[in-house]
Design an enzyme around this catalytic site. Structure first.
Site, PDB file in Angstrom:
ATOM      1  N   LYS A  57     -28.182 -35.701   8.694  1.00  0.00           N
ATOM      2  CA  LYS A  57     -28.939 -35.443  10.656  1.00  0.00           C
ATOM      3  C   LYS A  57     -29.266 -33.977  10.899  1.00  0.00           C
ATOM      4  O   LYS A  57     -30.354 -34.084  11.172  1.00  0.00           O
ATOM      5  CB  LYS A  57     -28.447 -36.001  11.563  1.00  0.00           C
ATOM      6  CG  LYS A  57     -28.004 -37.361  10.975  1.00  0.00           C
ATOM      7  CD  LYS A  57     -26.840 -37.992  11.914  1.00  0.00           C
ATOM      8  CE  LYS A  57     -27.051 -39.304  11.325  1.00  0.00           C
ATOM      9  NZ  LYS A  57     -26.285 -40.217  12.493  1.00  0.00           N
ATOM     10  N   GLN A 101     -20.560 -39.677  15.260  1.00  0.00           N
ATOM     11  CA  GLN A 101     -20.740 -40.918  14.299  1.00  0.00           C
ATOM     12  C   GLN A 101     -19.590 -42.000  13.573  1.00  0.00           C
ATOM     13  O   GLN A 101     -18.315 -41.838  14.151  1.00  0.00           O
ATOM     14  CB  GLN A 101     -21.247 -39.437  13.089  1.00  0.00           C
ATOM     15  CG  GLN A 101     -21.124 -39.983  11.417  1.00  0.00           C
ATOM     16  CD  GLN A 101     -22.346 -39.669  11.125  1.00  0.00           C
ATOM     17  OE1 GLN A 101     -23.310 -39.876  11.599  1.00  0.00           O
ATOM     18  NE2 GLN A 101     -22.744 -41.519  10.415  1.00  0.00           N
ATOM     19  N   ASP A 124     -28.121 -42.736  19.699  1.00  0.00           N
ATOM     20  CA  ASP A 124     -28.614 -44.008  19.030  1.00  0.00           C
ATOM     21  C   ASP A 124     -27.953 -45.098  19.859  1.00  0.00           C
ATOM     22  O   ASP A 124     -28.032 -46.502  19.256  1.00  0.00           O
ATOM     23  CB  ASP A 124     -26.716 -44.162  18.902  1.00  0.00           C
ATOM     24  CG  ASP A 124     -26.191 -43.081  17.354  1.00  0.00           C
ATOM     25  OD1 ASP A 124     -27.483 -44.019  16.452  1.00  0.00           O
ATOM     26  OD2 ASP A 124     -25.206 -43.005  16.873  1.00  0.00           O
TER      27      ASP A 124
HETATM   28  N1  LIG Z   1     -23.838 -42.732  14.945  1.00  0.00           N
HETATM   29  C1  LIG Z   1     -23.933 -43.661  13.527  1.00  0.00           C
HETATM   30  N2  LIG Z   1     -22.813 -43.796  13.194  1.00  0.00           N
HETATM   31  C2  LIG Z   1     -23.384 -44.700  11.675  1.00  0.00           C
HETATM   32  C3  LIG Z   1     -25.111 -44.914  11.553  1.00  0.00           C
HETATM   33  C4  LIG Z   1     -25.756 -44.621  13.091  1.00  0.00           C
HETATM   34  O1  LIG Z   1     -27.028 -45.469  12.852  1.00  0.00           O
HETATM   35  N3  LIG Z   1     -24.897 -43.924  13.968  1.00  0.00           N
HETATM   36  N4  LIG Z   1     -25.300 -45.561  10.207  1.00  0.00           N
HETATM   37  C5  LIG Z   1     -24.560 -45.668   9.180  1.00  0.00           C
HETATM   38  C6  LIG Z   1     -24.699 -43.949   8.937  1.00  0.00           C
HETATM   39  N5  LIG Z   1     -26.154 -43.559   8.884  1.00  0.00           N
HETATM   40  C7  LIG Z   1     -25.871 -43.150   9.290  1.00  0.00           C
HETATM   41  O2  LIG Z   1     -25.606 -42.287  10.402  1.00  0.00           O
HETATM   42  C8  LIG Z   1     -27.034 -43.271   7.828  1.00  0.00           C
HETATM   43  C9  LIG Z   1     -26.975 -43.933   6.512  1.00  0.00           C
HETATM   44  C10 LIG Z   1     -27.337 -43.570   5.527  1.00  0.00           C
HETATM   45  C11 LIG Z   1     -28.884 -42.382   5.592  1.00  0.00           C
HETATM   46  C12 LIG Z   1     -29.927 -42.591   4.458  1.00  0.00           C
HETATM   47  O3  LIG Z   1     -30.846 -42.291   4.469  1.00  0.00           O
HETATM   48  N6  LIG Z   1     -29.213 -43.169   2.914  1.00  0.00           N
HETATM   49  C13 LIG Z   1     -30.364 -42.805   2.056  1.00  0.00           C
HETATM   50  C14 LIG Z   1     -28.957 -42.519   0.656  1.00  0.00           C
HETATM   51  C15 LIG Z   1     -28.144 -41.112   1.165  1.00  0.00           C
HETATM   52  C16 LIG Z   1     -27.279 -40.855  -0.053  1.00  0.00           C
HETATM   53  O4  LIG Z   1     -27.914 -40.863  -1.341  1.00  0.00           O
HETATM   54  O5  LIG Z   1     -26.641 -41.216   0.320  1.00  0.00           O
HETATM   55  C17 LIG Z   1     -31.466 -43.753   1.672  1.00  0.00           C
HETATM   56  O6  LIG Z   1     -30.985 -44.975   2.058  1.00  0.00           O
HETATM   57  O7  LIG Z   1     -32.544 -43.786   1.047  1.00  0.00           O
HETATM   58  C18 LIG Z   1     -28.786 -42.803   6.688  1.00  0.00           C
HETATM   59  C19 LIG Z   1     -28.274 -42.886   7.499  1.00  0.00           C
HETATM   60  C20 LIG Z   1     -23.063 -45.333   9.722  1.00  0.00           C
HETATM   61  N7  LIG Z   1     -22.543 -44.754  11.261  1.00  0.00           N
END
Ligand SMILES: Nc1nc2c(c(=O)[nH]1)N[C@@H](CN(C=O)c1ccc(C(=O)N[C@@H](CCC(=O)O)C(=O)O)cc1)CN2
Length: 292
Positions: A57, A101, A124
């Site tokens: 992020k 987070q 969020d």
């Molecule tokens: N406050 C928050 N916490 C969490 C959220 C959220 O939206 N707000 N969501 C999830 C985690 N998350 C963002 O925080 C998140 C998870 C995964 C990805 C992402 O881009 N994943 C990639 C792969 C990444 C990798 O290789 O590990 C993909 O899917 O292509 C973005 C955001 C829980 N907590």
């Protein structure tokens, strides 16, 4: 016989396009407004997955021209201390968006912390005021993952009006707001969850199937209606028999791709869209805060 393969809903490519659009907007607006947009990211503890998401992020913010105010706290940090930090950030005019987070260490009460964020800085979209605005169909900051799903469906012109949409999962982060957004788009929505009986008979009816249960491989090809649009919100790290770790979704991608019309990959589907929507929410708050 020729085997059909679903078309990919490419979240990574769309997220990159949104980043570019936001960067161009910020470049144009910043000289007039006199400051860049700001996002404060609160992270407590050292969960490696959370640390990686927070770092992504912060990098995404830097790429588009949003200043990120990283607030990283040790695991033992108290609820009161975090509430005080949020109060300060609510008053800080450089900060347009605030997020906590998730998940948080067990001694902390996430719901109470989310309540403390000023609704207009709730990047969020998880504050009760913003969830209430969604229930009422009013303008407000929308939860990032479901907003990312909706934006991706819109990009590929997937029809939603009158369609049977099934959301598997009922979390505040994804399942519940997802169902409301689909309802707002005039889909006929069913929410299924871990206590639903005969999940297969529910998912087989779905024209649009959203899997957000956090259970690797929960949705098999047999559970999917031929020609359905299948969106995988699950991001699960699994270790295979050779000890190698990889990311998988809630859907058996390889098998389901021969049944569905459209499918999102993991990685490269909804994950990047979540981050793109976070940046977009921050820029919306920036515009609102500086429009007078
Ligand atoms: N406050 C928050 N916490 C969490 C959220 C959220 O939206 N707000 N969501 C999830 C985690 N998350 C963002 O925080 C998140 C998870 C995964 C990805 C992402 O881009 N994943 C990639 C792969 C990444 C990798 O290789 O590990 C993909 O899917 O292509 C973005 C955001 C829980 N907590």
């Amino acid at each position: 016989m020729e085997t059909k393969t679903a078309k990919i809903l490419d979240g990574k490519a769309l997220a990159a396009k949104i980043h570019q659009e936001l960067a161009a907007n910020i470049t144009e607006l910043q000289p007039k407004i006199g400051r860049p947009p700001g996002l404060a990211v609160l992270m407590v503890g050292d969960n490696p997955a959370s640390a990686a998401y927070v770092s992504n992020k912060e990098k995404a913010c830097a790429k588009v021209g949003i200043t990120s105010f990283g607030k990283h706290f040790p695991t033992q940090t108290s609820q009161t201390e975090l509430e005080e930090v949020i109060e300060e950030l609510n008053q800080d005019e450089r900060v347009d968006g605030i997020l906590v987070q998730l998940p948080l260490p067990n001694h902390l009460d996430a719901i109470t912390l989310l309540h403390k964020i000023a609704p207009d800085k709730d990047a969020d979209g998880l504050h009760p005021v913003n969830l209430g605005r969604l229930v009422r169909g009013e303008t407000g900051l929308r939860s990032c993952t479901p907003a990312g799903v909706m934006r991706l469906l819109e990009e590929y012109k997937i029809p939603l009006v009158g369609k049977q949409a099934v959301v598997v999962g009922r979390s505040i982060l994804v399942g519940k707001p997802m169902a409301l957004m689909l309802l707002e788009a005039d889909a006929t929505v069913t929410i299924a969850h871990s206590r639903s009986q005969d999940l297969k008979s529910i998912t087989q009816n779905a024209d649009i199937l959203i899997a957000a249960a956090g259970i690797p491989g929960l949705i098999t090809a047999q559970m999917v209606k031929p020609g359905a649009v299948v969106v995988d919100v699950g991001i699960n790290r699994v270790t295979d028999s050779s000890g190698k770790s990889r990311l998988v979704g809630d859907i058996d991608f390889a098998a389901t791709a021969s049944v569905a019309e459209y499918i999102t990959p993991v990685p490269g589907g909804i994950g990047p869209m979540t981050v793109a929507m976070l940046l977009q929410n921050t820029v919306s708050s920036y515009l609102r805060a500086t429009s007078n």
